[in-house]
Design an enzyme around this catalytic site. Sequence first.
Site, PDB file in Angstrom:
ATOM      1  N   LYS A  47      10.736   1.672   4.640  1.00 36.35           N
ATOM      2  CA  LYS A  47       9.134   1.630   4.257  1.00 36.35           C
ATOM      3  C   LYS A  47       9.254   1.910   2.737  1.00 36.35           C
ATOM      4  O   LYS A  47      10.252   2.593   2.365  1.00 36.35           O
ATOM      5  CB  LYS A  47       8.547   2.973   4.876  1.00 36.35           C
ATOM      6  CG  LYS A  47       7.051   3.206   4.250  1.00 36.35           C
ATOM      7  CD  LYS A  47       6.082   3.870   5.022  1.00 36.35           C
ATOM      8  CE  LYS A  47       4.904   4.218   4.579  1.00 36.35           C
ATOM      9  NZ  LYS A  47       4.241   2.751   4.587  1.00 36.35           N
ATOM     10  N   GLY A  74      -2.224   3.888   2.354  1.00 37.20           N
ATOM     11  CA  GLY A  74      -2.265   4.504   1.143  1.00 37.20           C
ATOM     12  C   GLY A  74      -0.790   4.945   0.315  1.00 37.20           C
ATOM     13  O   GLY A  74      -0.689   5.872  -0.259  1.00 37.20           O
ATOM     14  N   LEU A  75       0.159   3.944   0.645  1.00 38.31           N
ATOM     15  CA  LEU A  75       1.463   4.092   0.333  1.00 38.31           C
ATOM     16  C   LEU A  75       1.922   5.403   0.498  1.00 38.31           C
ATOM     17  O   LEU A  75       2.722   5.816  -0.309  1.00 38.31           O
ATOM     18  CB  LEU A  75       1.484   3.763  -1.255  1.00 38.31           C
ATOM     19  CG  LEU A  75       1.201   2.378  -1.736  1.00 38.31           C
ATOM     20  CD1 LEU A  75       0.845   1.946  -3.170  1.00 38.31           C
ATOM     21  CD2 LEU A  75       2.479   1.419  -1.131  1.00 38.31           C
ATOM     22  N   CYS A 134       1.063  -3.261  -5.384  1.00 45.88           N
ATOM     23  CA  CYS A 134       0.364  -1.809  -5.735  1.00 45.88           C
ATOM     24  C   CYS A 134       0.004  -1.903  -7.096  1.00 45.88           C
ATOM     25  O   CYS A 134       0.289  -2.650  -7.988  1.00 45.88           O
ATOM     26  CB  CYS A 134       1.575  -0.874  -5.384  1.00 45.88           C
ATOM     27  SG  CYS A 134       3.209  -1.254  -6.068  1.00 45.88           S
ATOM     28  N   LYS A 170       9.072  -9.109  -3.587  1.00 51.74           N
ATOM     29  CA  LYS A 170       8.185  -9.200  -2.415  1.00 51.74           C
ATOM     30  C   LYS A 170       6.610  -9.862  -2.909  1.00 51.74           C
ATOM     31  O   LYS A 170       5.929  -8.853  -3.632  1.00 51.74           O
ATOM     32  CB  LYS A 170       7.835  -8.123  -1.376  1.00 51.74           C
ATOM     33  CG  LYS A 170       6.937  -8.419  -0.323  1.00 51.74           C
ATOM     34  CD  LYS A 170       7.071  -7.269   0.787  1.00 51.74           C
ATOM     35  CE  LYS A 170       6.161  -7.549   1.746  1.00 51.74           C
ATOM     36  NZ  LYS A 170       6.288  -6.574   2.988  1.00 51.74           N
ATOM     37  N   ASN A 197       3.010 -10.290   1.663  1.00 54.27           N
ATOM     38  CA  ASN A 197       2.596  -8.916   1.903  1.00 54.27           C
ATOM     39  C   ASN A 197       1.120  -9.245   2.565  1.00 54.27           C
ATOM     40  O   ASN A 197       0.752 -10.366   2.896  1.00 54.27           O
ATOM     41  CB  ASN A 197       2.518  -8.099   0.573  1.00 54.27           C
ATOM     42  CG  ASN A 197       2.647  -6.431   0.847  1.00 54.27           C
ATOM     43  OD1 ASN A 197       2.125  -6.066   1.891  1.00 54.27           O
ATOM     44  ND2 ASN A 197       3.404  -5.887  -0.040  1.00 54.27           N
TER      45      ASN A 197
HETATM   46  C1  LIG Z   1       1.036  -0.458   8.882  1.00 54.95           C
HETATM   47  C2  LIG Z   1       1.802  -1.273   7.868  1.00 54.95           C
HETATM   48  C3  LIG Z   1       2.501  -0.839   6.882  1.00 54.95           C
HETATM   49  C4  LIG Z   1       3.135  -1.581   5.800  1.00 54.95           C
HETATM   50  N1  LIG Z   1       3.569  -1.001   4.817  1.00 54.95           N
HETATM   51  C5  LIG Z   1       4.395  -1.750   4.000  1.00 54.95           C
HETATM   52  C6  LIG Z   1       5.007  -1.261   2.881  1.00 54.95           C
HETATM   53  O1  LIG Z   1       5.214   0.099   2.807  1.00 54.95           O
HETATM   54  N2  LIG Z   1       5.736  -1.897   1.954  1.00 54.95           N
HETATM   55  C7  LIG Z   1       5.562  -3.200   1.958  1.00 54.95           C
HETATM   56  O2  LIG Z   1       6.382  -4.139   1.175  1.00 54.95           O
HETATM   57  N3  LIG Z   1       4.800  -3.840   3.045  1.00 54.95           N
HETATM   58  C8  LIG Z   1       4.227  -3.349   3.962  1.00 54.95           C
HETATM   59  N4  LIG Z   1       3.561  -3.499   4.920  1.00 54.95           N
HETATM   60  C9  LIG Z   1       3.169  -5.263   4.983  1.00 54.95           C
HETATM   61  C10 LIG Z   1       4.441  -5.935   5.957  1.00 54.95           C
HETATM   62  O3  LIG Z   1       5.838  -5.408   5.554  1.00 54.95           O
HETATM   63  C11 LIG Z   1       4.345  -7.342   5.855  1.00 54.95           C
HETATM   64  O4  LIG Z   1       4.355  -7.883   4.754  1.00 54.95           O
HETATM   65  C12 LIG Z   1       3.079  -7.829   6.538  1.00 54.95           C
HETATM   66  O5  LIG Z   1       2.361  -6.911   7.461  1.00 54.95           O
HETATM   67  C13 LIG Z   1       2.788  -9.083   6.958  1.00 54.95           C
HETATM   68  O6  LIG Z   1       3.781  -9.408   8.052  1.00 54.95           O
HETATM   69  P1  LIG Z   1       3.258  -9.259   9.531  1.00 54.95           P
HETATM   70  O7  LIG Z   1       2.148  -9.938   9.642  1.00 54.95           O
HETATM   71  O8  LIG Z   1       4.543  -9.543  10.547  1.00 54.95           O
HETATM   72  O9  LIG Z   1       2.984  -7.642   9.883  1.00 54.95           O
HETATM   73  C14 LIG Z   1       2.686  -3.041   5.934  1.00 54.95           C
HETATM   74  C15 LIG Z   1       2.192  -3.602   6.966  1.00 54.95           C
HETATM   75  C16 LIG Z   1       1.583  -2.800   7.879  1.00 54.95           C
HETATM   76  C17 LIG Z   1       0.736  -3.519   9.041  1.00 54.95           C
END
Ligand SMILES: Cc1cc2nc3c(=O)[nH]c(=O)nc-3n(C[C@H](O)[C@H](O)[C@H](O)COP(=O)(O)O)c2cc1C
Length: 327
Positions: A47, A74-75, A134, A170, A197
């Site tokens: 994460k 909220g990071l 962010c 990213k 993202n």
């Molecule tokens: C609950 C949740 C938390 C996430 N937290 C992060 C994060 O901490 N850092 C990040 O770069 N992307 C974060 N993402 C984005 C995912 O890594 C990914 O880029 C995005 O969900 C698209 O992929 P997916 O459709 O397979 O989920 C988060 C996504 C979700 C759903």
Amino acid sequence: MSEPDLSVTICGVRLRNPTVLASGILGLSEDLLIRVGEAGAGAVTSKSCGLKPRAGYPNPVVADWGAGLINAVGLSNPGVDATMEEVRTAKRVLKPKGVAVIASIFAESVWDFGVVAQKISPAEPDLIEVNISCPNVEHEFGQFFCATPYVAAQVTRRVKQSTDIPIIVKLSPNEANIAEIARAVVDAGADAVSAINTLGPGMVIDIESRAPIISNRIGGISGAAIHPIAVRCVNDIARAVPVPIVGIGGNAAARDAIEMIIAGAHAVGIGSAIYSRGLAVFAETTRGIEAYMRQHNFARLDDFRNSVMETAPTAGSRIVIPQPTEP
Ligand SMILES: Cc1cc2nc3c(=O)[nH]c(=O)nc-3n(C[C@H](O)[C@H](O)[C@H](O)COP(=O)(O)O)c2cc1C
């Protein structure tokens, strides 16, 4: 025909197969990273961590709305010092199993990106993913780092000066021209890029209470709904820059992953699909890609990567439904 080779090398790091756990989906715990590696992933991403611990928003922070997820966490994260230990442990356990560990970082200023990168480096992640989706607290309106090629490049240069570990930047689908941002970060030294993202923000309302379903009112959209946008972004990037791409967004099965690879991805991130398919999604996706390679006589992923045709075949019908390649 000999066994298809599903391995891929990104910036000198070998992945036994192209599936990667996307950042943030399973929160942060080395146990979870290890479980995903043991379930078949080629690499796992921690994460995103920042300089200091952050509580994030109150629950609920994630909701399934039917065609994907909406989230605004909220990071939340325990800070780079705690994350270091998690990454170190995950690396110790997963390296002998041939699973790469990617540490994801974010920060609130260009300078702090360098500090976080420097702090996480002694944990020796194989790669560092730089989450630029962010807000920059030094900007008058808290503009996101990914919003302009100039600032995205500044962050990239700062991280590159702060670590010897190869970096993946990213990218966000929310900017007008993702290829332009990709070119800027690659010119600034990014070794690879990942995309995408979450898309948005979006909003989902409970019609009985008339309240937004997540505490922050609005949040990023992920899952099946964003897959075609992710494929388009990956293909735009592949046409613009020569570096490896991790294609993320709505990958839930082998067909999605194969599409990403045809669009130009070297590896495929899996996130939201874990909520519906469980950790088995990694091994199932890998098996499905392997079956496709056998069927098409592809010996390596390179044999069909970045091979999208320029035009669609002409068809009698206005509507074409792609055929599933696997269960
Ligand atoms: C609950 C949740 C938390 C996430 N937290 C992060 C994060 O901490 N850092 C990040 O770069 N992307 C974060 N993402 C984005 C995912 O890594 C990914 O880029 C995005 O969900 C698209 O992929 P997916 O459709 O397979 O989920 C988060 C996504 C979700 C759903």
